[in-house]
Design a protein around this motif. Structure first.
Motif, PDB file in Angstrom:
ATOM      1  N   PHE A  50       0.816  -1.219   0.000  1.00 11.28           N
ATOM      2  CA  PHE A  50       0.000   0.000   0.000  1.00 11.28           C
ATOM      3  C   PHE A  50       0.851   1.271   0.000  1.00 11.28           C
ATOM      4  CE2 PHE A  50      -3.122  -2.904   2.137  1.00 11.28           C
ATOM      5  CZ  PHE A  50      -4.061  -2.885   1.117  1.00 11.28           C
ATOM      6  N   TYR A  51       2.143   1.137   0.144  1.00 14.09           N
ATOM      7  CA  TYR A  51       3.007   2.308   0.280  1.00 14.09           C
ATOM      8  C   TYR A  51       3.928   2.451  -0.925  1.00 14.09           C
ATOM      9  CZ  TYR A  51       1.346   1.809   5.026  1.00 14.09           C
ATOM     10  OH  TYR A  51       0.550   1.684   6.125  1.00 14.09           O
ATOM     11  N   ALA A  52       4.426   3.678  -1.115  1.00 18.08           N
ATOM     12  CA  ALA A  52       5.335   3.967  -2.231  1.00 18.08           C
ATOM     13  C   ALA A  52       6.652   3.218  -2.032  1.00 18.08           C
ATOM     14  CB  ALA A  52       5.584   5.463  -2.320  1.00 18.08           C
ATOM     15  N   LYS A  53       7.283   2.914  -3.134  1.00 15.15           N
ATOM     16  CA  LYS A  53       8.563   2.196  -3.123  1.00 15.15           C
ATOM     17  C   LYS A  53       9.648   3.109  -3.684  1.00 15.15           C
ATOM     18  CE  LYS A  53       6.302  -1.661  -2.290  1.00 15.15           C
ATOM     19  NZ  LYS A  53       5.794  -1.727  -0.988  1.00 15.15           N
ATOM     20  N   LYS A  54      10.880   2.704  -3.487  1.00 13.56           N
ATOM     21  CA  LYS A  54      12.001   3.438  -4.071  1.00 13.56           C
ATOM     22  C   LYS A  54      12.730   2.530  -5.051  1.00 13.56           C
ATOM     23  CE  LYS A  54      13.001   6.884  -0.664  1.00 13.56           C
ATOM     24  NZ  LYS A  54      13.995   7.542   0.130  1.00 13.56           N
ATOM     25  N   ASN A  55      13.048   3.109  -6.184  1.00 14.63           N
ATOM     26  CA  ASN A  55      13.872   2.386  -7.147  1.00 14.63           C
ATOM     27  C   ASN A  55      15.308   2.381  -6.652  1.00 14.63           C
ATOM     28  OD1 ASN A  55      11.779   1.854  -9.005  1.00 14.63           O
ATOM     29  ND2 ASN A  55      11.931   3.955  -9.779  1.00 14.63           N
ATOM     30  N   ARG A  56      16.155   1.618  -7.330  1.00 11.51           N
ATOM     31  CA  ARG A  56      17.556   1.546  -6.913  1.00 11.51           C
ATOM     32  C   ARG A  56      18.266   2.878  -7.069  1.00 11.51           C
ATOM     33  NH1 ARG A  56      19.771  -4.354  -7.727  1.00 11.51           N
ATOM     34  NH2 ARG A  56      17.790  -5.443  -7.626  1.00 11.51           N
ATOM     35  N   ASP A  57      17.789   3.693  -8.003  1.00 17.20           N
ATOM     36  CA  ASP A  57      18.435   5.000  -8.194  1.00 17.20           C
ATOM     37  C   ASP A  57      17.888   6.060  -7.226  1.00 17.20           C
ATOM     38  OD1 ASP A  57      15.925   5.383  -9.231  1.00 17.20           O
ATOM     39  OD2 ASP A  57      16.604   6.088 -11.209  1.00 17.20           O
ATOM     40  N   GLY A  58      16.953   5.676  -6.327  1.00 18.43           N
ATOM     41  CA  GLY A  58      16.446   6.600  -5.319  1.00 18.43           C
ATOM     42  C   GLY A  58      15.145   7.284  -5.707  1.00 18.43           C
ATOM     43  N   THR A  59      14.667   7.099  -6.897  1.00 18.38           N
ATOM     44  CA  THR A  59      13.406   7.726  -7.304  1.00 18.38           C
ATOM     45  C   THR A  59      12.245   6.923  -6.729  1.00 18.38           C
ATOM     46  OG1 THR A  59      13.353   6.456  -9.359  1.00 18.38           O
ATOM     47  CG2 THR A  59      14.390   8.634  -9.443  1.00 18.38           C
ATOM     48  N   ALA A  60      11.159   7.625  -6.503  1.00 21.11           N
ATOM     49  CA  ALA A  60       9.985   6.987  -5.916  1.00 21.11           C
ATOM     50  C   ALA A  60       9.075   6.451  -7.008  1.00 21.11           C
ATOM     51  CB  ALA A  60       9.232   7.987  -5.056  1.00 21.11           C
ATOM     52  N   ARG A  61       8.446   5.326  -6.696  1.00 19.75           N
ATOM     53  CA  ARG A  61       7.435   4.777  -7.590  1.00 19.75           C
ATOM     54  C   ARG A  61       6.274   4.331  -6.705  1.00 19.75           C
ATOM     55  NH1 ARG A  61       8.016  -0.909  -7.133  1.00 19.75           N
ATOM     56  NH2 ARG A  61      10.111  -1.448  -6.476  1.00 19.75           N
ATOM     57  N   PRO A  62       5.078   4.380  -7.223  1.00 21.20           N
ATOM     58  CA  PRO A  62       3.930   4.010  -6.388  1.00 21.20           C
ATOM     59  C   PRO A  62       3.929   2.513  -6.081  1.00 21.20           C
ATOM     60  CG  PRO A  62       3.228   4.453  -8.639  1.00 21.20           C
ATOM     61  CD  PRO A  62       4.680   4.811  -8.557  1.00 21.20           C
ATOM     62  N   GLY A  63       3.373   2.194  -4.920  1.00 23.97           N
ATOM     63  CA  GLY A  63       3.215   0.790  -4.556  1.00 23.97           C
ATOM     64  C   GLY A  63       2.131   0.170  -5.424  1.00 23.97           C
ATOM     65  N   PRO A  64       2.110  -1.142  -5.541  1.00 24.44           N
ATOM     66  CA  PRO A  64       1.150  -1.781  -6.435  1.00 24.44           C
ATOM     67  C   PRO A  64      -0.306  -1.521  -6.051  1.00 24.44           C
ATOM     68  CG  PRO A  64       2.394  -3.435  -5.205  1.00 24.44           C
ATOM     69  CD  PRO A  64       3.002  -2.108  -4.910  1.00 24.44           C
ATOM     70  N   TYR A  65      -0.584  -1.330  -4.778  1.00 26.51           N
ATOM     71  CA  TYR A  65      -1.964  -1.090  -4.339  1.00 26.51           C
ATOM     72  C   TYR A  65      -2.103   0.254  -3.614  1.00 26.51           C
ATOM     73  CZ  TYR A  65      -1.844  -6.058  -5.274  1.00 26.51           C
ATOM     74  OH  TYR A  65      -1.652  -7.278  -5.866  1.00 26.51           O
ATOM     75  N   GLN A  66      -1.201   1.154  -3.884  1.00 23.24           N
ATOM     76  CA  GLN A  66      -1.216   2.458  -3.220  1.00 23.24           C
ATOM     77  C   GLN A  66      -2.497   3.218  -3.554  1.00 23.24           C
ATOM     78  OE1 GLN A  66       2.302   4.785  -3.846  1.00 23.24           O
ATOM     79  NE2 GLN A  66       1.586   6.465  -2.568  1.00 23.24           N
ATOM     80  N   HIS A  67      -2.980   3.098  -4.777  1.00 25.44           N
ATOM     81  CA  HIS A  67      -4.212   3.785  -5.165  1.00 25.44           C
ATOM     82  C   HIS A  67      -5.402   3.268  -4.358  1.00 25.44           C
ATOM     83  CE1 HIS A  67      -4.213   0.136  -7.619  1.00 25.44           C
ATOM     84  NE2 HIS A  67      -5.527   0.297  -7.781  1.00 25.44           N
ATOM     85  N   LEU A  68      -5.383   2.004  -3.977  1.00 18.72           N
ATOM     86  CA  LEU A  68      -6.466   1.456  -3.154  1.00 18.72           C
ATOM     87  C   LEU A  68      -6.358   1.952  -1.710  1.00 18.72           C
ATOM     88  CD1 LEU A  68      -6.616  -2.180  -4.545  1.00 18.72           C
ATOM     89  CD2 LEU A  68      -8.223  -0.315  -4.958  1.00 18.72           C
ATOM     90  N   ALA A  69      -5.132   2.112  -1.238  1.00 19.12           N
ATOM     91  CA  ALA A  69      -4.939   2.665   0.106  1.00 19.12           C
ATOM     92  C   ALA A  69      -5.458   4.098   0.160  1.00 19.12           C
ATOM     93  CB  ALA A  69      -3.463   2.623   0.500  1.00 19.12           C
ATOM     94  N   GLN A  70      -5.188   4.867  -0.894  1.00 18.51           N
ATOM     95  CA  GLN A  70      -5.688   6.245  -0.948  1.00 18.51           C
ATOM     96  C   GLN A  70      -7.209   6.261  -1.017  1.00 18.51           C
ATOM     97  OE1 GLN A  70      -3.473   7.612  -4.334  1.00 18.51           O
ATOM     98  NE2 GLN A  70      -1.652   8.110  -3.109  1.00 18.51           N
TER      99      GLN A  70
END
Length: 165
Positions: A50-70
């Motif tokens: 449900f939470y955002a993730k970080k790529n290896r380069d440090g950029t953020a990407r949404p979690g797979p179900y983050q939109h459902l958490a929102q």
């Protein structure tokens, strides 16, 4: 963790939406709350999804179900704003907070009344002491002049002077 297939993602989203509907209706599991942790456990998905993730380069990407958490948070907030609380414990906490505030108000009022009574008692005792001193002074003054006679004191059980009938 490996990637999941579209079928698994769709099944998980359906499970999350079904669990979301149950929780928002107030159908909570024993020991559960109306929150993301309970939503994840009821849907059988990891809470971190449900939470955002970080790529290896440090950029953020949404979690797979983050939109459902929102969506869950948005619907929960709308229910609370409408005056409906799906979590009975949260409703009980709100009731207890209101009762606590009312009791504090009553306690403050009682403290103010008690202070007023204590002030009245201090003034009354002061007046009684002043009247006692005045009575003693007048008795001494009357005794010094010598032209005041004392009335004989009545014996207990006898009628006072004069007829009452």
């Amino acid at each position: 963790m490996g990637r999941i297939s579209e079928d698994t993602r769709a099944r998980n989203e359906e499970a999350i939406r079904a669990a979301m509907d149950r929780l928002l209706r107030g159908d909570l599991p024993p020991g559960g709350k109306c929150d993301l942790r309970t939503l994840a456990s009821e849907a059988g998905v990891p809470r971190t999804a449900f939470y955002a993730k970080k790529n290896r380069d440090g950029t953020a990407r949404p979690g797979p179900y983050q939109h459902l958490a929102q969506e869950f948070e948005r619907r929960l907030s709308a229910l609370r704003n409408a005056g409906t609380v799906p979590d009975p414990r949260a409703a009980q906490i709100e009731r207890l907070k209101e009762a606590n505030a009312a009791l504090k108000s009553r306690l403050d009022q009682r403290d103010a009344e008690l202070e007023a009574f204590q002030d009245f008692k201090r003034r009354a005792l002061s007046q009684i002491a002043a009247q006692h001193l005045e009575i003693e002074r007048l008795r001494e003054q009357a005794a010094a002049v010598g032209n005041v006679r004392r009335l004989p004191s009545g014996r207990p059980g006898t009628a006072p002077y004069g007829s009452c009938s």
